[in-house]
Every structure is written in C-alpha cells, then in structure tokens.
Design a protein around this motif. Structure first.
Motif, short mmCIF file in Angstrom:
data_model
loop_
_atom_site.label_atom_id
_atom_site.label_comp_id
_atom_site.label_asym_id
_atom_site.label_seq_id
_atom_site.Cartn_x
_atom_site.Cartn_y
_atom_site.Cartn_z
N ARG A 30 0.83 -1.20 0.00
CA ARG A 30 0.00 0.00 0.00
C ARG A 30 0.87 1.25 0.00
NH1 ARG A 30 -5.08 2.25 1.47
NH2 ARG A 30 -4.85 4.41 0.79
N ASP A 56 -8.60 5.04 -6.51
CA ASP A 56 -9.69 4.59 -5.63
C ASP A 56 -10.21 3.22 -6.06
OD1 ASP A 56 -9.55 6.80 -4.00
OD2 ASP A 56 -11.22 7.86 -4.99
N LEU A 77 -8.11 0.42 -4.53
CA LEU A 77 -7.97 0.29 -3.08
C LEU A 77 -8.53 -0.99 -2.49
CD1 LEU A 77 -8.52 3.93 -1.78
CD2 LEU A 77 -6.38 2.69 -2.16
N PRO A 78 -9.63 -1.57 -3.02
CA PRO A 78 -10.11 -2.83 -2.43
C PRO A 78 -9.06 -3.94 -2.42
CG PRO A 78 -11.81 -1.87 -3.81
CD PRO A 78 -10.56 -1.05 -4.02
N PHE A 80 -5.99 -3.69 -1.52
CA PHE A 80 -5.22 -3.56 -0.31
C PHE A 80 -6.06 -3.84 0.94
CE2 PHE A 80 -3.13 -0.80 -3.41
CZ PHE A 80 -1.86 -1.36 -3.40
N GLN A 81 -7.38 -3.86 0.76
CA GLN A 81 -8.26 -4.15 1.89
C GLN A 81 -8.66 -5.61 1.94
OE1 GLN A 81 -11.31 -1.35 0.85
NE2 GLN A 81 -10.10 0.43 1.46
N THR A 87 -10.23 -7.35 -0.36
CA THR A 87 -11.48 -7.68 -1.03
C THR A 87 -11.27 -7.57 -2.52
OG1 THR A 87 -12.22 -5.39 -0.89
CG2 THR A 87 -12.91 -6.88 0.87
N CYS A 132 -11.30 -6.39 -6.30
CA CYS A 132 -11.54 -5.10 -6.94
C CYS A 132 -12.79 -5.21 -7.79
CB CYS A 132 -10.35 -4.71 -7.81
SG CYS A 132 -8.85 -4.37 -6.86
#
Length: 233
Positions: free
Chosen positions: A81, A221, A224-225, A227-228, A230, A232
């Motif tokens: 990240r 943006d 970003l999922p 890195f979380q 989940t 994309c």
C-alpha cells in the motif's frame, strides 16, 4: 505451469516467448516472488534458453521480474500500500504536468495537423472492454496496452523527453497488480480519458491538468479494495 502455455510458433520467436512468459506472470501462474527456472521454461515452450533469457531481460525492464546476482530471476512482488501511494503521488506530479503541457501546445496550433493529433488521441482514449470468451490476463491485455499508449502518448507530446521516460518507467509498476485488475476500469477509464482529450482540445492547461488529476485519483480509488483484502470491482 502445466497446460498454461503453448509452444512458441509465431513468426517472431522472441516476441512469442516474451508474451507467453508475460502471461504467466500476469496470471500468477508464476507467483509473485517465485524463482524462475529458465531451463524448465524453455522446455515447456519448446525453445532454447536464449529467447527465454531475452524475454526475461525485457520483462525486467517492464518491472515484472527481478534479477539478483547468483540467484537468477524471480517474479516481482506485488506493490505494498505504501508503494502504491508513492506511485500515485508520482503519477499525479508527472502526468498532470504532461496534460497541461500538451494542452498548452494545442492552444498555439489551430491547424489541420493538430486536428489529426487530437483524432489520434481520442482514438487511443476509447478503450476496449474485456475480450469475450477469455479470462485472466488475456481478457484485459488489449485494455491495458491501449491504456498505456494513451498515457504514454500524452507524455511524449509534452515535449519533455525526461518526463516521458519517467512516465513509461512508472507505468510498469501497474503491472504488479496482475490479477487484481478492477473491472470498473472498463468504460469508466475511457470516459475519463475522453474528458482529458476534450480539455486538451480547448487549449486550457488548467482544465487538462484537472481532468488528468481527477482520472488518476479515481483510478487509484478503484484499486484500493485490493489492499483491503477484497476483490476489486
């Protein structure tokens, strides 16, 4: 890797091997950080080790593999990240500047040549969707190639060779997402690209810079999922 590659048979052997190995990396058939066995890869492709080494040298410049003394090649790891945030920051600096410079150039060129260049830029902006009947990297290869051409063309037309070279180098890092490519890029990125072209066409550097900045931030943006933890979307 069994069953994932076909023997190289295209006219240009080096290009065929390059594309085959690149597909392996992008599809995670060679996992991030995994050591690459040149001889095994050559046997699978039914070629000598020489074009495999040539392909790996090209892929190193793309940022997809890394070479270490006495250890050979390994697949590059995925971005962290923190590295991703640094990449976005650098792209904002460089590509906003390139869009501004190109718009400024067009403000001074109300001629047929400028119109032709805008037509070319608009053509590159209209990105293809996912290839029907395909999966993995094959489904998005055309999109990623044309997306890169659009951004590289703007950087080239900025008239600053060092800026262009820097944009090309940074662009390679986006490959490190590989399978984590956001499906939302299809269509959305094309519309954002076209807004950049429209701003360039007005000859307004502020509008072009803002359109590029908005696009880069929106694209970030969409990643970003990953890195979380989940998928994309």
């Amino acid at each position: 890797m069994n069953g994932l590659l076909r023997p190289a048979r295209r006219t240009t052997l080096a290009d065929d091997v390059y594309e085959s190995v690149r597909a392996l990396l992008m599809d995670h058939a060679v996992a991030p950080g995994e050591r690459i066995n040149i001889d095994a890869l050559a046997r699978r492709l039914e070629v000598s080790p020489t074009p495999v080494r040539e392909a790996l040298a090209r892929l190193e410049s793309d940022g997809l593999v890394r070479k270490r003394p006495l250890a050979g090649y390994t697949a590059a790891p995925l971005l962290t990240r923190a590295e991703f945030d640094e990449l976005v920051e650098m792209r904002l600096i460089l590509e906003t500047a390139s869009a501004r410079r190109v718009a400024d150039r067009f403000a001074d060129r109300p001629d047929a040549g400028a119109a032709g260049e805008l037509t070319r830029l608009r053509r590159e902006a209209e990105l293809p969707g996912q290839v029907p009947g395909t999966e993995g990297f094959a489904a998005i290869a055309a999109f990623t190639s044309q997306d890169a051409r659009f951004h590289h063309l703007l950087a080239e037309w900025s008239g600053n060779r060092m800026l262009h070279a820097a944009v090309v180098r940074l662009r390679a890092h986006l490959h490190l997402f590989r399978l984590h490519f956001p499906a939302a890029h299809h269509g959305t990125s094309a519309r954002e690209h076209l807004r950049i072209v429209d701003a360039v066409a007005t000859g307004d550097p502020d509008a072009a810079g803002t359109a590029m900045r908005d696009h880069l931030l929106a694209a970030a943006d969409r990643h970003l999922p990953f890195f979380q933890g989940t998928p994309c979307a």
